[in-house]
Scaffold this active site. Structure first.
Site, short mmCIF file in Angstrom:
data_model
loop_
_atom_site.label_atom_id
_atom_site.label_comp_id
_atom_site.label_asym_id
_atom_site.label_seq_id
_atom_site.Cartn_x
_atom_site.Cartn_y
_atom_site.Cartn_z
N GLY A 197 0.84 -0.99 -0.10
CA GLY A 197 0.21 -0.23 -0.02
C GLY A 197 0.95 1.33 0.13
N LYS A 215 6.53 19.52 -4.39
CA LYS A 215 6.91 19.89 -3.17
C LYS A 215 8.30 20.85 -3.17
CE LYS A 215 4.74 15.55 -1.50
NZ LYS A 215 4.93 14.24 -1.03
#
Length: 438
Positions: A197, A215
């Site tokens: 995940g 970012k």
């Protein structure tokens, strides 16, 4: 009535609307409910959730939303006169941009975690917030729960930041960490990340560096008081990093990381995202699995490092709630926090002019004069060699060269020349080197 009179009639209750109820939004809703008493004490007034905008009312969710709060009419929610603060955790460019602008125009302050939107069109949002005299906070947009944007904006406001170097994408750090610790190839490590995940079914945004570049743009804008967009950030991903690259880094006491690097270069800002070898003694080298860390260098404070979980619903929601408390306090006090700081207006330096170092592995013919010819190729472009070593003999002969710092364009031209030489069978690896002594 004035805003103060309206608030007095409400009993100083701050009303919050949340846009999105996915992994982050559901945790924001949960924390607003579970910590309502503490939030009220910290803010100085009750914080009331008045609506949650979603795409589908019947979608499964990780949190039970109080009856009557779910709506598919996000535009109607941000247009309500009783909404003081809007939390945007939808992500993407549209409809997030239009909803944030509408909320500000309607008099609400905004907290967002939307790195892509801020990196693409931040100035539009900041100008709208300034015009409306409202707050726009976005700590959760970079590095999840790690408090990095506020220190850059506030704690270091009296200092001069010269460099920001960070691991700001957990997916790529997990993959590279597995390649280093187990010897796995990229595809194998990516598959494990998806099974656990840590990586999406379509991991392009992460592994090709788009997420980290957004970012980096936000970090550079804050650190150097200049407008930097994602398009200004040089970007390379990790999909071409091989097990051999990682092994070669290990041989020289280094580790491969995907780095976001923002630097002050005279009157220019340099911003780039790419895989690089860093010494195992560097603080960032010990950042394992899906964690993030940002290393900041400034003239007065020196070196600072911020470390923690860089993604996930609850960690990101923590950063959202931190902004919410600050914005709510400002709202009650009738003040605003710091807005955009772009006074320096520095231009972005092209990647070709940015000084860096290269690690180059070359398959060569094992015969006299090869080393001299390779050294001459570097000298032709005014690139000096820091170290060179030969591995293997005969058909397996390989030279591994690490350069001193030079303009990236000169280093790239050197590699192109090496590839054209008869004595070079193949340039098997090219990777930048950061940190350590030159």
């Amino acid at each position: 009535m004035s805003e103060g009179e309206v608030r007095a009639s409400r009993g100083d209750v701050l009303r919050v609307a949340v846009l999105g109820c996915g992994a982050v939004g559901s945790q924001v809703v949960r924390l607003l409910s579970e910590q309502s008493d503490d939030l009220a004490a910290r803010v100085g007034a009750p914080v009331e959730l008045v609506g949650v905008a979603v795409r589908r009312l019947d979608a499964p969710r990780d949190v039970e939303v109080p009856e009557g709060l779910l709506t598919t009419d996000a535009s109607g929610l941000v247009a309500r006169d009783d909404v003081d603060l809007v939390v945007e955790v939808i992500g993407g460019i549209e409809p997030a941009r239009s909803l944030i602008l509408a909320a500000l125009d309607n008099g609400a302050s905004v907290v967002t975690a939307n790195k892509a939107l801020l990196a693409e069109d931040g100035p539009t949002l900041f100008e709208a917030a300034a015009k409306a005299e409202r707050d726009l906070y976005y700590e959760a947009a970079v590095a999840g729960a790690i408090p990095i944007l506020r220190p850059l904006r506030e704690s270091l406001a009296g200092d001069k930041v010269t460099r920001v170097l960070g691991i700001v994408n957990g997916t790529t750090n997990f993959i590279l960490d597995k390649m280093d610790s187990s010897g796995a190839g990229f595809s194998e490590a990516l598959e494990e990340a998806q099974e656990l995940g840590y990586a999406e079914a379509d991991p392009t945004a992460d592994v090709e560096g788009f997420d980290a570049a957004a970012k980096a743009a936000i970090l550079a804008s804050l650190a150097f008081h200049s407008r930097v967009t994602a398009a200004d950030v040089y970007r390379e991903g990790i999909s071409e990093v091989t097990a051999a690259d990682v092994a070669s880094a290990r041989d020289m006491g280094a580790v491969v990381k995907l780095l976001a690097i923002c630097e002050l270069r005279g009157d220019h800002v340099a911003a780039r995202v790419h895989p690089a070898m860093i010494p195992r003694t560097h603080p960032l080298a010990s950042v394992r699995e899906a964690y993030n860390a940002v290393f900041v260098e400034s003239e007065a404070a020196g070196q600072l490092m911020f470390y923690g979980p860089g993604a996930g619903g609850a960690p990101t929601a923590s950063a959202v709630l931190g902004d919410l408390v600050t914005v709510a306090r400002n709202r009650l006090a009738g003040t605003r926090g710091a807005g955009e700081s772009a006074y320096a207006d520095r231009a972005v330096q092209p990647m070709g002019e940015t000084r860096t170092r290269y690690h180059v592995a070359i398959d060569v013919d094992d015969r006299a004069g090869v080393l001299a010819a390779v050294a001459n190729a570097f000298a032709d472009h005014d690139v000096s060699i820091q170290t060179v070593r030969q591995e293997g003999r005969g058909a397996d002969a390989q030279l591994v060269v690490v350069s001193h710092a030079a303009p990236d364009a000169a280093l790239s031209a050197t590699v192109d020349q090496l590839r054209s030489m008869d004595i070079v069978r193949e340039v098997t690896s090219v990777m930048r080197v950061e940190g350590g002594d030159e």
